[in-house]
Design a protein around this motif. Structure first.
Motif, PDB file in Angstrom:
ATOM      1  N   GLY A  37       0.787  -1.227   0.000  1.00  0.00           N
ATOM      2  CA  GLY A  37       0.000   0.000   0.000  1.00  0.00           C
ATOM      3  C   GLY A  37       0.821   1.280   0.000  1.00  0.00           C
ATOM      4  N   TYR A  38       2.121   1.168  -0.231  1.00  0.00           N
ATOM      5  CA  TYR A  38       2.979   2.349  -0.227  1.00  0.00           C
ATOM      6  C   TYR A  38       3.264   2.905  -1.616  1.00  0.00           C
ATOM      7  N   THR A  40       1.676   3.352  -5.717  1.00  0.00           N
ATOM      8  CA  THR A  40       0.477   3.303  -6.543  1.00  0.00           C
ATOM      9  C   THR A  40       0.691   2.305  -7.675  1.00  0.00           C
ATOM     10  N   LYS A 102       2.159   6.188  -2.830  1.00  0.00           N
ATOM     11  CA  LYS A 102       0.759   6.401  -2.450  1.00  0.00           C
ATOM     12  C   LYS A 102       0.767   7.319  -1.232  1.00  0.00           C
TER      13      LYS A 102
END
Length: 104
Positions: A37-38, A40, A102
């Motif tokens: 989740g870090y 994109t 992200k």
């Protein structure tokens, strides 16, 4: 075409292999950061990383086999094997690098 290789031919092959390995590591890092989740990434990235490997390695193996059958030197066979993989890895690295972190 030269019949035998010289040290610079093997050096070029080594640099090409190092480049392939380092770019593959960058692609893995981008994808792992995407899974965490870090970074994109597109929602199909996980499926893509599995589905692209088979065809890329088949293409690489066929290229190396053709080079070997044609009587190419070891460094030329290795370069033929790396070229299809390098194209795919470089493309993935450029695409994933553009995505960016992200921040939300």
């Amino acid at each position: 075409m030269k019949a035998s290789s010289d040290p610079t031919d093997m050096w070029r092959t080594g640099v090409a292999l190092w480049t392939l390995m380092s770019e593959a590591q960058a692609v893995m890092a981008y994808r792992m950061m995407g899974m965490a989740g870090y970074w994109t990434v597109h929602n199909t990235e996980n499926e893509r990383m599995y589905s692209e490997k088979g065809p890329a390695f088949v293409e690489a193996n066929l290229a190396a086999t053709r080079a070997a059958i044609d009587g190419k030197r070891f460094d030329q066979v290795a370069q033929a094997w790396m070229q299809p993989l390098q194209r795919k890895v470089s493309s993935n690295r450029r695409r994933l690098a553009k995505s960016g972190p992200k921040l939300d």
